[in-house]
Motif scaffolding. Structure first.
Motif, PDB file in Angstrom:
ATOM      1  N   ALA A   1     -11.302  37.517  28.070  1.00  0.00           N
ATOM      2  CA  ALA A   1     -11.732  38.904  28.278  1.00  0.00           C
ATOM      3  C   ALA A   1     -10.809  39.886  27.577  1.00  0.00           C
ATOM      4  CB  ALA A   1     -11.792  39.202  29.777  1.00  0.00           C
ATOM      5  N   VAL A   2      -9.500  39.667  27.687  1.00  0.00           N
ATOM      6  CA  VAL A   2      -8.538  40.569  27.051  1.00  0.00           C
ATOM      7  C   VAL A   2      -8.700  40.537  25.534  1.00  0.00           C
ATOM      8  CG1 VAL A   2      -6.085  40.952  26.596  1.00  0.00           C
ATOM      9  CG2 VAL A   2      -6.868  40.509  28.929  1.00  0.00           C
ATOM     10  N   GLU A   3      -8.808  39.341  24.974  1.00  0.00           N
ATOM     11  CA  GLU A   3      -8.920  39.223  23.524  1.00  0.00           C
ATOM     12  C   GLU A   3     -10.184  39.915  23.003  1.00  0.00           C
ATOM     13  OE1 GLU A   3      -6.897  37.914  21.184  1.00  0.00           O
ATOM     14  OE2 GLU A   3      -5.385  37.677  22.750  1.00  0.00           O
ATOM     15  N   ASN A   4     -11.292  39.778  23.724  1.00  0.00           N
ATOM     16  CA  ASN A   4     -12.539  40.373  23.248  1.00  0.00           C
ATOM     17  C   ASN A   4     -12.579  41.875  23.464  1.00  0.00           C
ATOM     18  OD1 ASN A   4     -14.760  38.309  22.305  1.00  0.00           O
ATOM     19  ND2 ASN A   4     -13.639  37.300  23.941  1.00  0.00           N
ATOM     20  N   VAL A   5     -12.140  42.356  24.642  1.00  0.00           N
ATOM     21  CA  VAL A   5     -12.148  43.794  24.902  1.00  0.00           C
ATOM     22  C   VAL A   5     -11.196  44.508  23.949  1.00  0.00           C
ATOM     23  CG1 VAL A   5     -11.601  45.591  26.590  1.00  0.00           C
ATOM     24  CG2 VAL A   5     -12.844  43.549  27.304  1.00  0.00           C
ATOM     25  N   ALA A   6      -9.949  44.015  23.866  1.00  0.00           N
ATOM     26  CA  ALA A   6      -8.976  44.648  22.974  1.00  0.00           C
ATOM     27  C   ALA A   6      -9.362  44.469  21.513  1.00  0.00           C
ATOM     28  CB  ALA A   6      -7.587  44.068  23.234  1.00  0.00           C
ATOM     29  N   GLY A   7      -9.911  43.294  21.181  1.00  0.00           N
ATOM     30  CA  GLY A   7     -10.298  43.048  19.795  1.00  0.00           C
ATOM     31  C   GLY A   7     -11.390  43.989  19.320  1.00  0.00           C
ATOM     32  N   ILE A   8     -12.400  44.184  20.141  1.00  0.00           N
ATOM     33  CA  ILE A   8     -13.483  45.109  19.782  1.00  0.00           C
ATOM     34  C   ILE A   8     -12.945  46.527  19.617  1.00  0.00           C
ATOM     35  CG2 ILE A   8     -15.593  46.181  20.646  1.00  0.00           C
ATOM     36  CD1 ILE A   8     -16.265  43.471  21.944  1.00  0.00           C
ATOM     37  N   LYS A   9     -12.036  46.915  20.517  1.00  0.00           N
ATOM     38  CA  LYS A   9     -11.446  48.257  20.434  1.00  0.00           C
ATOM     39  C   LYS A   9     -10.704  48.446  19.119  1.00  0.00           C
ATOM     40  CE  LYS A   9      -7.650  48.760  22.558  1.00  0.00           C
ATOM     41  NZ  LYS A   9      -6.647  48.792  23.632  1.00  0.00           N
ATOM     42  N   PHE A  10      -9.903  47.469  18.713  1.00  0.00           N
ATOM     43  CA  PHE A  10      -9.136  47.606  17.475  1.00  0.00           C
ATOM     44  C   PHE A  10     -10.037  47.530  16.243  1.00  0.00           C
ATOM     45  CE2 PHE A  10      -5.376  46.328  20.088  1.00  0.00           C
ATOM     46  CZ  PHE A  10      -4.576  47.407  19.774  1.00  0.00           C
ATOM     47  N   VAL A  11     -11.110  46.737  16.304  1.00  0.00           N
ATOM     48  CA  VAL A  11     -12.027  46.656  15.163  1.00  0.00           C
ATOM     49  C   VAL A  11     -12.734  47.990  14.954  1.00  0.00           C
ATOM     50  CG1 VAL A  11     -14.205  45.657  14.405  1.00  0.00           C
ATOM     51  CG2 VAL A  11     -12.373  44.176  15.184  1.00  0.00           C
ATOM     52  N   VAL A  12     -13.228  48.585  16.042  1.00  0.00           N
ATOM     53  CA  VAL A  12     -13.911  49.875  15.932  1.00  0.00           C
ATOM     54  C   VAL A  12     -12.960  50.938  15.378  1.00  0.00           C
ATOM     55  CG1 VAL A  12     -14.990  51.735  17.254  1.00  0.00           C
ATOM     56  CG2 VAL A  12     -15.572  49.356  17.745  1.00  0.00           C
ATOM     57  N   THR A  13     -11.727  50.934  15.892  1.00  0.00           N
ATOM     58  CA  THR A  13     -10.748  51.916  15.416  1.00  0.00           C
ATOM     59  C   THR A  13     -10.403  51.693  13.942  1.00  0.00           C
ATOM     60  OG1 THR A  13      -9.822  51.980  17.652  1.00  0.00           O
ATOM     61  CG2 THR A  13      -8.515  52.953  15.913  1.00  0.00           C
TER      62      THR A  13
END
Length: 770
Positions: free
Chosen positions: A94-106
């Motif tokens: 969950a952490v990897e996907n939530v944080a990963g999506i956030k950094f990709v969008v940014t």
């Protein structure tokens, strides 16, 4: 009892981490604060109450029941390992996907030259995640705040604070930890995983739920503190094993840091539990490697790439390694000191109103987002190395070369560390073949930022851990030392980062063996073992000269009466008779119901000595010790006698084993619920069948230090003090863990205070022979 009541009322008015917290241990009824909510603390009954009822029950147990008991121990360990491994895997995923999506969008917005909008999206998403974690923690279960390791460690020492292992605390710990770690706060998920593992073990070890019909005869054997303690020890080991995929490290962490009592049978069951965790995680990781766990499913729970088969040590490598040990001890002690001070300030804010805690968490989130997004703009862009082993610059994925605001063919080394998840930052620092990746200024900025963000982020009202932030900080200055040494050492910079992580991890938590094994399992590089052992030995020596580990600080701040393995020097000068306080409440073997009711309603004591006098015995003798819970059960079942004489009735006809078993969390019977009529108050209770006839006793002339060693090693809740001279009352008093607290002893004997301080200033902890 008026003085005792006054002390209790005064103690419950003191907040967490106040300047007067040292006097908290003087109260007979100790209190602690979880978050900012006062809750009474009780000790745990690890001693088996060997009364006539217990002995009769054991004599009637058949071979099949003994088999059930042993089988259920192993089955519960298997269930703990399986559930904790699934929770740990889902947390990481969950952490990897939530944080990963956030950094990709940014990052995509940065590529489109929309920096302002990227900052808004980044900061708002972080604020939303932090706010969610703070809200559920503050309004659902404040016991889930922090890492939970101090609470679990205190529990395994014999201290129980209500609510720390409840189902809602477990739920908030899991969900809140995912949200807090994904919000880019400098917090970790390893500490909460220890609490989660212990919480899962506690719920399974309650012996089922009679309220919801989830119980059976197979589970009744586990309705006691002793078996629950052992299972929670296995759960805490499973938590670390699931957080780092380090089964041996988790086992040794439970042995070195968590458990106060250990034996070979428990070692074997804890090893079995962590082995189950390792096997299930390995299977789940293989499943995710096939690409079925989302775009970021391969992140987390993987070994950091530092393995090198060409490592060799030379004499010139020893000085920088020793320097890392010294820095780890100094930085670790400084970190503990500053964190303790910041938590005191936070307490002043948190105790005002629940909304202030949430506002504090949101302020830290906004400040963190500004730093993480703003600091990389200070670093200059570097050209991509021609021999890079991965794509440079890194776009839309984790990697060593973050593009951030740089032109094509360049990367931002500070963004590769600071504008990333903690796991990816560790991976970048540990990576081999990247000796020329970072600038000196970037590493220093990163270390300073992490050091202060780690201090200010830990105390907010959300599940937060210290393991990962501490590893990040240690790896950063370890990498800096490696860069400074340069070609004068045969070790690459990634290996220096691993040694730095070990030094700071040991400097704050004072873990040596477990820290060494955890990092070796994380990096899969046994060649580092001699150097890592040298670092840990040096840092332990340096750090112990200043203060204790961070968990001891937090337990003291929370008011937990934790019994240390060592004794203070002044305890050798006192006897147990010097600290025993009165008045002592006694019961006779056959006691009036009205007096039992009166004593239980006017005191909070958990154990009462039982004495026999003529005509039941030739002289006044100590018969044993009876527990408060057992007295309440007798009153509840109205097991009264019309005449003050033993009846000789078989008690198994009136009671079952479940009646006197340990109740689940929050389900204990209360004296307020017992109704006794005036007629019943004149009747009698025969306490003999329910009295522990073999309580631990010491003579009043025994030294306090020797009594403390006995009390802690056996895991007692009550220690009866008997007189040295015959003709007096058969029992002088009762020692509980509060009587062994240094603050309590020094308040009774203030003349020892100055001498004790001189001892503490003269001798560091590692030179204390006691």
């Amino acid at each position: 009892m008026s003085m005792e009541a006054n002390r209790d009322a005064e103690s419950q008015a003191r907040p967490l981490l106040s300047s007067e917290i040292s006097s908290l241990a003087q109260s007979v009824s100790q209190v602690a604060v979880v978050g900012t909510i006062l809750c009474p603390i009780e000790s745990l009954d690890y001693e088996i109450s060997e009364n006539d009822f217990f002995k009769q029950d054991w004599r009637t147990r058949r071979t099949v029941q003994i088999f059930q008991y042993v089988f259920m121990k192993w089955l519960l360990c298997f269930l703990v390992g399986g559930i904790v491994s699934l929770v740990g895997f889902c947390n990481n995923l969950a952490v990897e996907n939530v944080a990963g999506i956030k950094f990709v969008v940014t990052s995509n917005m940065m590529l489109a030259q929309r920096s302002v909008m990227a900052f808004v999206v980044f900061s708002v998403s972080n604020l939303t995640l932090t706010l969610f974690a703070a809200l559920i923690t503050a309004f659902v279960s404040s016991a889930a705040a922090g890492s939970g390791i101090p609470e679990v460690k205190a529990y395994l020492n014999g201290v129980d604070a209500p609510g720390i292992f409840s189902l809602k605390t477990l739920f908030v710990k899991i969900i809140g930890s995912i949200s807090a770690v994904s919000s880019s706060l400098l917090v970790g998920k390893a500490g909460p995983m220890v609490h989660i593992g212990a919480g899962v073990a506690s719920l399974l070890g309650q012996g089922g739920s009679k309220k919801y019909g989830l119980t059976s005869s197979w589970l009744r054997f586990f309705k006691n503190d002793r078996d629950r303690r052992d299972l929670i020890t296995c759960g805490s080991a499973a938590g670390i094993a699931a957080a780092f995929r380090a089964p041996l490290g988790g086992l040794l962490f439970a042995l070195e840091e968590m458990a106060s009592w250990w034996r070979s049978a428990l070692l074997w069951r804890a090893f079995f539990t962590t082995a189950i965790v390792a096997m299930i995680l390995e299977a789940l990781i293989e499943f995710c490697n096939s690409g079925k766990c989302g775009p970021f499913g391969k992140g987390g729970l993987i070994m950091f790439d530092v393995t090198s088969t060409e490592v060799s040590y030379h004499l010139l490598d020893v000085p920088p390694v020793l320097l890392l040990g010294v820095l780890g001890g100094l930085f670790g002690s400084l970190f503990n000191f500053l964190l303790n001070k910041v938590l005191q300030v936070y307490n002043v804010i948190n105790e005002k109103y629940r909304g202030y805690k949430i506002l504090l968490a949101c302020s830290i989130s906004i400040f963190t987002s500004c730093l993480l997004f703003g600091l990389p703009w200070l670093a200059s862009c570097l050209p991509c190395p021609a021999d890079a082993e991965e794509p440079c610059p890194t776009i839309g994925q984790s990697g060593n070369y973050k593009k951030f605001q740089c032109p094509p063919g360049h990367y931002n080394d500070l963004a590769s560390l600071i504008f990333n998840t903690n796991d990816d930052a560790i991976r970048n620092l540990f990576s081999k073949g990247t000796d020329n990746e970072f600038q000196y200024s970037s590493i220093l900025i990163f270390f300073g930022t992490c050091f202060f963000l780690g201090i200010f982020s830990y105390g907010i009202v959300s599940p937060t851990g210290l393991f990962i932030p501490v590893i990040v900080m240690g790896a950063s200055y370890g990498r800096f030392i490696g860069m400074f040494v340069g070609s004068h050492s045969t070790l690459n910079h990634g290996l220096f980062a691993v040694l730095g992580a070990a030094s700071f991890l040991g400097g704050t938590m004072r873990s040596t063996v477990s820290a060494c094994v955890i990092l070796l399992e994380l990096t899969d590089d046994l060649l580092l073992l001699p150097l890592m052992m040298l670092v840990l030995l040096v840092l332990k020596t340096v750090a112990d000269a200043f203060d204790s580990n961070i968990y001891d600080h937090l337990m003291k701040a929370k008011g937990f009466p934790y019994l240390e393995a060592h004794t203070e020097p002044f305890m050798r000068q006192l006897t147990v008779g010097d600290v025993v306080k009165g008045p002592l409440q006694l019961f006779h073997g056959i006691e009036k119901v009205g007096r039992v009711v009166q004593v239980l309603r006017t005191t909070t004591h958990n154990g009462f000595p039982v004495i026999d006098e003529p005509p039941l015995s030739e002289s006044a003798v100590l018969y044993g010790l009876i527990l408060r819970a057992h007295l309440i059960e007798l009153l509840k079942k109205k097991a009264f006698l019309s005449y003050p004489m033993p009846t000789g009735i078989d008690v198994s006809e009136q009671f079952s084993v479940v009646d006197f078993a340990k109740k689940g969390s929050g389900n204990a019977d209360r004296m307020e619920d017992i109704v006794v009529t005036k007629e019943e108050e004149n009747m009698c209770l025969d306490l003999h069948p329910f009295t522990n006839t073999s309580p631990y006793t010491v003579v009043e002339t025994m030294s306090l230090a020797k009594a403390l060693i006995l009390f802690r090693q056996v895991g007692l809740r009550h220690l009866l003090v008997i007189p040295k001279i015959h003709g007096r009352s058969p029992v002088v008093g009762i020692l509980t863990r509060h009587d062994f607290m240094p603050e309590n002893i020094l308040s009774l004997h203030p003349a020892l205070t100055s001498r004790w301080k001189r001892w503490r200033l003269t001798l560091p902890r590692w030179l204390n022979p006691f």
